[in-house]
Design a protein around this motif. Structure first.
Motif, PDB file in Angstrom:
ATOM      1  N   ARG A   1       0.839  -1.207   0.000  1.00 32.50           N
ATOM      2  CA  ARG A   1       0.000   0.000   0.000  1.00 32.50           C
ATOM      3  C   ARG A   1       0.874   1.257   0.000  1.00 32.50           C
ATOM      4  N   GLY A   2       0.590   2.160  -0.922  1.00 34.92           N
ATOM      5  CA  GLY A   2       1.332   3.432  -0.976  1.00 34.92           C
ATOM      6  C   GLY A   2       2.710   3.327  -1.617  1.00 34.92           C
ATOM      7  N   GLU A   3       3.090   2.140  -2.039  1.00 30.99           N
ATOM      8  CA  GLU A   3       4.424   2.002  -2.651  1.00 30.99           C
ATOM      9  C   GLU A   3       4.403   2.472  -4.098  1.00 30.99           C
ATOM     10  N   LYS A   4       5.576   2.913  -4.564  1.00 32.28           N
ATOM     11  CA  LYS A   4       5.692   3.448  -5.910  1.00 32.28           C
ATOM     12  C   LYS A   4       6.389   2.418  -6.799  1.00 32.28           C
ATOM     13  N   ALA A   5       5.762   2.131  -7.939  1.00 30.68           N
ATOM     14  CA  ALA A   5       6.295   1.085  -8.816  1.00 30.68           C
ATOM     15  C   ALA A   5       6.763   1.651 -10.145  1.00 30.68           C
TER      16      ALA A   5
ATOM     17  N   SER B   1       0.481  -3.106 -16.126  1.00 26.41           N
ATOM     18  CA  SER B   1       0.080  -1.698 -15.977  1.00 26.41           C
ATOM     19  C   SER B   1      -1.419  -1.600 -15.719  1.00 26.41           C
ATOM     20  N   ARG B   2      -2.178  -2.330 -16.519  1.00 30.76           N
ATOM     21  CA  ARG B   2      -3.634  -2.314 -16.359  1.00 30.76           C
ATOM     22  C   ARG B   2      -4.027  -2.802 -14.951  1.00 30.76           C
ATOM     23  N   TYR B   3      -3.357  -3.865 -14.543  1.00 26.18           N
ATOM     24  CA  TYR B   3      -3.680  -4.492 -13.260  1.00 26.18           C
ATOM     25  C   TYR B   3      -3.350  -3.562 -12.086  1.00 26.18           C
TER      26      TYR B   3
ATOM     27  N   ASN C   1      -5.882  -1.597  -9.460  1.00 18.31           N
ATOM     28  CA  ASN C   1      -5.751  -1.794  -8.017  1.00 18.31           C
ATOM     29  C   ASN C   1      -5.300  -0.515  -7.297  1.00 18.31           C
ATOM     30  N   GLY C   2      -5.457   0.623  -7.962  1.00 14.29           N
ATOM     31  CA  GLY C   2      -5.232   1.908  -7.301  1.00 14.29           C
ATOM     32  C   GLY C   2      -3.801   2.414  -7.310  1.00 14.29           C
ATOM     33  N   PHE C   3      -2.934   1.782  -8.084  1.00 13.21           N
ATOM     34  CA  PHE C   3      -1.554   2.269  -8.157  1.00 13.21           C
ATOM     35  C   PHE C   3      -1.383   3.152  -9.381  1.00 13.21           C
TER      36      PHE C   3
ATOM     37  N   PHE D   1      -2.521   3.718 -18.573  1.00 11.17           N
ATOM     38  CA  PHE D   1      -2.443   3.183 -17.201  1.00 11.17           C
ATOM     39  C   PHE D   1      -1.345   3.797 -16.344  1.00 11.17           C
ATOM     40  N   GLY D   2      -0.521   4.673 -16.932  1.00 13.34           N
ATOM     41  CA  GLY D   2       0.551   5.264 -16.138  1.00 13.34           C
ATOM     42  C   GLY D   2       1.335   6.269 -16.962  1.00 13.34           C
TER      43      GLY D   2
END
Lengths: 305, 255
Positions: B106-110, B126-128, B132-134, B157-158
């Motif tokens: 949670r809250g981590e940056k990917a 990316s879609r996934y 899931n809120g990332f 997606f990003g």
């Protein structure tokens, strides 16, 4: 109703389709794709006394209508087998057979003694034909006196049904089948892979890490059929045919040539449910031909020769 | 997630350039649940020289549209044959296979880092992640402008960062030289591409103490852990790329 069952001595198989060692893992890998109880039996991945890491990558090369492998008997050894694999495979409602391998006669004997104590194991397949290990394996299966010695030693400690898996990499496989029979084997299975190789022309080196490996798949079927036919005429014990069986038509060829049963190997890599399709196809063939029992077609071609 | 053998129907075959194409597939019934990083074993019919199935990453999976996409590079006879599939043709697949990328905490940056055909599993990822809120950052590297694949899809997606070796688009240079990768602001990096690139990314992540997962490609026999041909040498011994992978934490690899 067609009967496709067969027996090795007093050990009954509900149908003649087994899965070849090293191509079916320990069964669990295939549970999403088929019902294991629909098979005559499963032969588990080759087991050794000590854990083995197997050979380095690359272990596989695709070849016309087949593949080469050099896995090198990667497995976690008999201790792990007893503790972690046996409890799972003993639940299967089919004949579970353990394929044993060793570098020395003593290894085979020690393994056979351990397997003999496992109630739910129906039989032992004595692998004297693995081409991918530095010591033992095929060395036993390509020398008559070694084959005799290891079969005799294992027979002495093995009260379960004993199937000797033969190597095709010999001048006359019939001699090896007769030797196994003389030493008390309950059945022979053949053929293991043919020794072969492939070359990677892009990188100008052998395709396999060990240079040579075992050829399997439809490419070897004619060789396997010829050997099964020769052996089935020469011994009284059941012969289990192996080699490039992809479909029930292939399986029927082996039965007509004299096999009592067959093992499905490489086909399971391409279609994980191939083995159960072959079970059904054999029954359909018998029904269509008007036979009521599979024993009626065993070696049938000999009547037409 | 039960694995299955199934004939899927080709709904589109889109050629991206000389070397790459995207197959879009669907089935009459609902497609099974899948996770990013998983792959399919695809059957190539009608040739004795393409005897074994071909492992192909799930490029994208849209459960609402009931469609999956495969991004394929033509490397030999098998993939060449697949490139000729037309809308309405059937493709036999064993899928979904293998493990998957782990979700960030949670809250981590990917950061997703993909090079060439290695970008394939990262679109689904990316879609996934977005679902899931990332908000993943996505770094894509190609040889030149002509070889850029599907970068517009990732933008949905990003945030996408592009590099090309010749500078014809995005930043000039290798993906491994891009400031976003060297920034150290990520908690986890997901990487797929040529092995030298993945090794370089893994080493940058190790220096920065960032978790790194890579998706490996090995010659494969069965795809379901039975033949033991696709092994990779790890700190835990020989593991199967098809069942223990294809996604590995780089700390488990002997890189």
């Amino acid at each position: 109703m067609v009967n496709t069952g067969f027996s090795i001595g007093d050990l009954h198989f509900r149908n003649p389709v087994l899965t070849a060692s090293g191509t079916f893992g320990y069964g669990a890998e295939f549970e999403d794709f088929l019902d294991i109880s629909a098979l005559g039996g499963i032969i588990l991945k080759g087991t050794t006394l000590e854990p083995r890491e197997g050979n380095p990558y690359p272990r596989m090369a695709e070849t016309p209508s087949g593949m080469l492998n050099t896995v090198g008997l990667q497995n976690k050894g008999i201790d792990y087998f007893e503790q972690s694999i046996y409890p799972a495979v003993s639940l299967y409602d089919t004949n579970v057979i353990v394929n044993i391998n060793g570098s020395y006669v003593e290894d085979y004997v020690a393994l056979a003694e351990r397997i003999d104590k496992l109630d739910k194991i129906a039989a032992v397949e004595l692998n004297i034909s693995c081409p991918n290990v530095k010591m033992g394996g095929m060395a036993f299966g390509t020398d008559l006196s070694s084959a005799r010695e290891v079969t005799r030693a294992v027979r002495a400690v093995c009260s379960k049904k004993l199937i000797v898996k033969l190597s095709p990499n010999v001048t006359n496989i019939v001699d090896f089948a007769r030797t196994a029979e003389e030493e008390g084997a309950d059945a022979v299975s053949l053929i293991n892979t043919l020794l072969g190789m492939a070359v990677d022309i892009k990188n100008m080196k052998p395709s396999l890490s060990t240079i040579t490996g075992g050829l399997s798949g439809p490419a070897i079927k004619p060789v396997a059929l010829r050997m099964v036919w020769q052996v089935a005429r020469a011994v009284k014990i059941p012969v289990i045919g192996i080699g490039g069986i992809m479909t029930s038509d292939d399986a029927v060829e082996f039965l007509l040539a004299g096999a009592s049963a067959i093992e499905v190997g490489t086909a399971s890599f391409i279609d994980p449910s191939a083995s159960v399709k072959i079970v059904k196809g054999i029954g359909d063939y018998l029904a269509a031909k008007g036979f009521s029992d599979i024993s009626e077609i065993r070696g049938y071609i000999n009547r037409n020769i | 997630m039960a694995k299955r053998v199934e004939d899927l129907t080709v709904t589109a075959n889109r050629r991206l350039n000389r070397e790459y194409f995207v197959l879009e597939l669907s089935s009459a019934g609902p497609l099974p649940e899948m996770r990013p990083g998983q792959f399919a074993q695809v059957r190539v019919e009608g040739s004795s020289t393409t005897f074994l199935r071909r492992p192909v990453s799930i490029h994208d999976f849209d459960p609402v549209e009931n469609k999956i996409k495969l991004l394929v590079q033509i490397v030999g006879k098998g993939t060449e044959a697949l490139s000729g599939l037309k809308s309405g043709d059937l493709l036999n697949m064993v899928y979904p296979l293998g493990n998957s990328f782990s979700l960030p905490g949670r809250g981590e940056k990917a950061l997703l880092a993909g090079g060439g055909c290695g970008i394939a599993p990262l679109l689904f990822l990316s879609r996934y992640l977005a679902a899931n809120g990332f908000e993943p950052d996505i770094l894509l590297g190609f040889r030149n402008k002509e070889r850029i694949l599907e970068s517009g899809e990732y933008e949905k997606f990003g945030r996408v960062f592009l590099t090309t070796e010749d500078g014809s688009a995005g930043e000039k240079g290798f993906l491994t030289e891009h400031p976003v990768l060297l920034s150290g602001k990520y908690d986890i990096v997901y990487c797929c591409g040529p092995e030298p690139m993945m090794k370089a990314v893994a080493s940058i992540c190790k220096e920065q103490d960032i978790r790194c997962e890579v998706s490996l490609e090995q010659l494969m026999g069965c795809g379901i852990g039975a033949c033991l041909c696709c092994v990779v040498d790890t700190v835990k011994g020989n593991l199967c790329t098809c069942t223990d992978g294809p996604v590995f934490n780089v700390n488990d690899l002997k890189w």
